[in-house]
Design a protein around this motif. Structure first.
Motif, PDB file in Angstrom:
ATOM      1  N   PRO A   1       4.303  -2.366  -1.249  1.00  0.00           N
ATOM      2  CA  PRO A   1       4.793  -3.850  -1.592  1.00  0.00           C
ATOM      3  C   PRO A   1       5.795  -4.464  -0.298  1.00  0.00           C
ATOM      4  O   PRO A   1       6.604  -3.580  -0.053  1.00  0.00           O
ATOM      5  CB  PRO A   1       5.317  -4.115  -2.706  1.00  0.00           C
ATOM      6  CG  PRO A   1       4.669  -2.787  -3.466  1.00  0.00           C
ATOM      7  CD  PRO A   1       4.461  -1.690  -2.725  1.00  0.00           C
ATOM      8  N   ALA A   2       5.729  -5.672   0.120  1.00  0.00           N
ATOM      9  CA  ALA A   2       6.616  -6.188   1.117  1.00  0.00           C
ATOM     10  C   ALA A   2       7.989  -6.470   0.534  1.00  0.00           C
ATOM     11  O   ALA A   2       8.803  -6.485   1.433  1.00  0.00           O
ATOM     12  CB  ALA A   2       5.949  -7.392   1.781  1.00  0.00           C
ATOM     13  N   TYR A   3       8.281  -6.301  -0.547  1.00  0.00           N
ATOM     14  CA  TYR A   3       9.625  -6.835  -1.258  1.00  0.00           C
ATOM     15  C   TYR A   3      10.422  -5.576  -0.957  1.00  0.00           C
ATOM     16  O   TYR A   3      11.748  -5.773  -1.249  1.00  0.00           O
ATOM     17  CB  TYR A   3       9.441  -7.304  -2.600  1.00  0.00           C
ATOM     18  CG  TYR A   3       8.673  -6.324  -3.615  1.00  0.00           C
ATOM     19  CD1 TYR A   3       9.187  -5.152  -4.152  1.00  0.00           C
ATOM     20  CD2 TYR A   3       7.595  -6.692  -4.248  1.00  0.00           C
ATOM     21  CE1 TYR A   3       8.461  -4.244  -4.918  1.00  0.00           C
ATOM     22  CE2 TYR A   3       6.630  -5.986  -5.110  1.00  0.00           C
ATOM     23  CZ  TYR A   3       7.179  -4.890  -5.338  1.00  0.00           C
ATOM     24  OH  TYR A   3       6.476  -3.962  -6.225  1.00  0.00           O
ATOM     25  N   SER A   4      10.215  -4.520  -0.516  1.00  0.00           N
ATOM     26  CA  SER A   4      11.052  -3.293  -0.342  1.00  0.00           C
ATOM     27  C   SER A   4      10.352  -2.091   0.918  1.00  0.00           C
ATOM     28  O   SER A   4       9.198  -2.291   1.113  1.00  0.00           O
ATOM     29  CB  SER A   4      11.150  -2.551  -1.558  1.00  0.00           C
ATOM     30  OG  SER A   4      11.879  -1.245  -1.464  1.00  0.00           O
ATOM     31  N   ASP A   5      11.408  -1.538   1.323  1.00  0.00           N
ATOM     32  CA  ASP A   5      10.873  -0.539   2.411  1.00  0.00           C
ATOM     33  C   ASP A   5      11.578   0.723   1.884  1.00  0.00           C
ATOM     34  O   ASP A   5      11.700   1.756   2.546  1.00  0.00           O
ATOM     35  CB  ASP A   5      11.436  -0.856   3.631  1.00  0.00           C
ATOM     36  CG  ASP A   5      12.837  -0.988   3.823  1.00  0.00           C
ATOM     37  OD1 ASP A   5      13.427  -0.604   2.682  1.00  0.00           O
ATOM     38  OD2 ASP A   5      13.400  -1.076   5.082  1.00  0.00           O
TER      39      ASP A   5
ATOM     40  N   LYS B   1       8.143   1.311 -10.671  1.00  0.00           N
ATOM     41  CA  LYS B   1       6.850   2.037 -10.831  1.00  0.00           C
ATOM     42  C   LYS B   1       5.720   1.567 -10.946  1.00  0.00           C
ATOM     43  O   LYS B   1       4.885   2.474 -10.878  1.00  0.00           O
ATOM     44  CB  LYS B   1       7.334   3.131 -11.876  1.00  0.00           C
ATOM     45  CG  LYS B   1       8.506   4.193 -11.375  1.00  0.00           C
ATOM     46  CD  LYS B   1       8.576   5.371 -12.673  1.00  0.00           C
ATOM     47  CE  LYS B   1       9.642   6.008 -12.161  1.00  0.00           C
ATOM     48  NZ  LYS B   1       9.025   7.319 -11.142  1.00  0.00           N
ATOM     49  N   ASN B   2       5.484   0.135 -11.103  1.00  0.00           N
ATOM     50  CA  ASN B   2       4.090  -0.313 -11.660  1.00  0.00           C
ATOM     51  C   ASN B   2       3.566  -1.214 -10.964  1.00  0.00           C
ATOM     52  O   ASN B   2       2.610  -1.881 -11.195  1.00  0.00           O
ATOM     53  CB  ASN B   2       4.569  -0.853 -13.109  1.00  0.00           C
ATOM     54  CG  ASN B   2       4.810   0.318 -14.131  1.00  0.00           C
ATOM     55  OD1 ASN B   2       3.913   1.050 -14.313  1.00  0.00           O
ATOM     56  ND2 ASN B   2       6.019   0.220 -14.462  1.00  0.00           N
ATOM     57  N   ALA B   3       3.903  -1.136  -9.333  1.00  0.00           N
ATOM     58  CA  ALA B   3       3.209  -1.705  -8.535  1.00  0.00           C
ATOM     59  C   ALA B   3       1.524  -1.384  -8.520  1.00  0.00           C
ATOM     60  O   ALA B   3       1.427  -0.239  -8.743  1.00  0.00           O
ATOM     61  CB  ALA B   3       3.671  -1.862  -7.222  1.00  0.00           C
TER      62      ALA B   3
ATOM     63  N   VAL C   1      -0.532   1.694   3.296  1.00  0.00           N
ATOM     64  CA  VAL C   1      -1.077   0.696   4.095  1.00  0.00           C
ATOM     65  C   VAL C   1       0.106  -0.523   3.619  1.00  0.00           C
ATOM     66  O   VAL C   1       0.738  -0.446   2.576  1.00  0.00           O
ATOM     67  CB  VAL C   1      -2.131   0.019   3.784  1.00  0.00           C
ATOM     68  CG1 VAL C   1      -3.230   1.106   4.280  1.00  0.00           C
ATOM     69  CG2 VAL C   1      -2.477  -0.340   2.497  1.00  0.00           C
ATOM     70  N   ALA C   2       0.570  -1.453   4.537  1.00  0.00           N
ATOM     71  CA  ALA C   2       1.537  -2.283   4.411  1.00  0.00           C
ATOM     72  C   ALA C   2       0.757  -3.402   3.328  1.00  0.00           C
ATOM     73  O   ALA C   2      -0.390  -3.710   3.799  1.00  0.00           O
ATOM     74  CB  ALA C   2       1.948  -3.214   5.429  1.00  0.00           C
ATOM     75  N   GLU C   3       1.397  -4.162   2.511  1.00  0.00           N
ATOM     76  CA  GLU C   3       0.624  -5.101   1.666  1.00  0.00           C
ATOM     77  C   GLU C   3      -0.080  -6.232   2.391  1.00  0.00           C
ATOM     78  O   GLU C   3      -1.175  -6.282   2.196  1.00  0.00           O
ATOM     79  CB  GLU C   3       1.825  -5.659   0.911  1.00  0.00           C
ATOM     80  CG  GLU C   3       1.318  -6.736  -0.288  1.00  0.00           C
ATOM     81  CD  GLU C   3       2.514  -7.103  -1.003  1.00  0.00           C
ATOM     82  OE1 GLU C   3       2.279  -7.105  -2.509  1.00  0.00           O
ATOM     83  OE2 GLU C   3       3.308  -7.360  -0.640  1.00  0.00           O
ATOM     84  N   GLU C   4       0.566  -6.630   3.672  1.00  0.00           N
ATOM     85  CA  GLU C   4      -0.158  -7.644   4.350  1.00  0.00           C
ATOM     86  C   GLU C   4      -1.186  -7.203   5.177  1.00  0.00           C
ATOM     87  O   GLU C   4      -1.975  -7.985   5.418  1.00  0.00           O
ATOM     88  CB  GLU C   4       1.021  -8.171   5.493  1.00  0.00           C
ATOM     89  CG  GLU C   4       2.305  -8.754   4.827  1.00  0.00           C
ATOM     90  CD  GLU C   4       3.318  -7.670   4.689  1.00  0.00           C
ATOM     91  OE1 GLU C   4       4.320  -8.009   4.156  1.00  0.00           O
ATOM     92  OE2 GLU C   4       3.054  -6.647   4.565  1.00  0.00           O
TER      93      GLU C   4
END
Length: 332
Positions: A161-165, A224-226, A327-330
């Motif tokens: 997810p893009a909200y964190s790295d 943990k749940n994405a 993979v990146a979310e985008e």
């Protein structure tokens, strides 16, 4: 797969997708697959519900001898090449374990000690080890709840997810419940386990603790749940073919580099105690998962977290191999 009694043909179970998109439960033996759909719909194999592994788990005691007979047959097999391996099942409940590997916890204590702590590292490790001994003898496992919507297949992409790295790997042995269990003792607990599979419990590290409410503790929902944060499988291996779940090697490589390499002997609370502890509060049902914690060697230990393009390859003795690309979310 692991060695099995001479009288039994060893096998595993999986869920597969054919090139035409049809999804079916399958028996796995020597890299070959037997489609179980006809055996289920024809009444040869008992199943509670549509043809799927969850339906077999609901009638596990009746299904196992029939599965063994089908595994011993010489006909009805196909090459597994060309089939997409999906997660073996979509679980009902997911019970997760934290801080359950001795070396991992000791490493965390050392890494997070106060900079002004006058003790040297050897003393800190010794005191942490003594605490782990007391915890194993007198304490209780640390358990929390995950969501089945996080499950993906053993070869699927993991979407960061893009909200964190700060996404991290945590390879774990998962016990699959095959018989209802409520308030069972540790001595009874393994009788309720149908088999075992591999789980990689991906965690977003900077979301574990709420910065806006530090006193509230951990936030496992966000951390943990994405979607795709729980690669599962490839196989469900029946418990009879895992003679000792406390003697399995857990190994994860990142882009070919070994990051986690430990055995389940390092667990503080063994599988039986974890299943028993979960059952004291939660009635466990066939198809539920009890994850058993992750050993030392995650990304926080190495100072290297997951990035797009990374490939994780994960194995546990006798349970198969996962291979997940990040993979990146985008870019999905």
């Amino acid at each position: 797969m692991v060695a099995t009694p001479a009288a039994a043909e060893r096998f595993a179970l999986g869920t597969f997708e054919a090139p035409d998109g049809r999804v079916f439960p399958g028996l796995v033996r020597d890299q070959r697959v037997r489609d179980l759909t006809d055996a289920i719909t024809g009444g040869v194999l008992p199943c509670d519900g549509p043809p799927a592994l969850l339906g077999l788990l609901r009638v596990w005691d009746d299904a196992v001898p029939r599965l063994a007979e089908l595994a011993a047959a010489d006909d009805g097999w196909r090459d597994g090449a060309g089939l997409r391996v999906r997660a073996p099942l979509t679980p009902g409940q997911v019970l997760q374990s934290g801080a359950n590997y001795r070396t991992h916890v000791i490493d965390l204590v050392v890494a997070h000690r106060d900079p002004d702590d006058p003790r040297d590292e050897e003393q800190v490790r010794a005191e942490a080890a003594a605490f782990m001994d007391r915890r194993a003898a007198e304490g209780e496992p640390y358990l929390f709840v995950g969501l089945p919507s996080a499950v993906c297949g053993p070869d699927d992409d993991v979407v960061l997810p893009a909200y964190s790295d700060q996404h991290d790997w945590e390879l774990e042995l998962a016990a699959v419940i095959g018989r209802p269990a409520f308030r069972v003792s540790p001595e009874q607990a393994l009788d309720h386990v149908a088999g075992y599979t591999i789980a990689n419990d991906i965690t977003t590290r900077d979301l574990v603790f709420r910065r806006d409410m530090p006193d509230i503790g951990t936030d496992w929902l966000r951390a943990k749940n994405a979607p795709t944060f729980l690669p599962l499988g490839p196989w469900l291996v029946p418990a009879e073919f895992v003679p000792d779940p406390m003697d399995l090697r857990i190994r994860l490589t990142l882009n070919g580099r070994v990051m986690q390499d430990e055995t389940t002997k390092d667990m503080i609370f063994d599988v039986a105690r974890l299943v028993s502890a979960a059952s004291q509060t939660v009635p466990l049902s066939p198809g539920d998962l009890v994850l058993t914690g992750s050993p030392a060697g995650n990304g926080m230990h190495w100072g290297r977290l997951l990035r797009p393009g990374d490939v994780m390859e994960s194995t546990i003795t006798g349970l198969g191999v996962q291979r997940n690309r990040c993979v990146a979310e985008e870019a999905r």
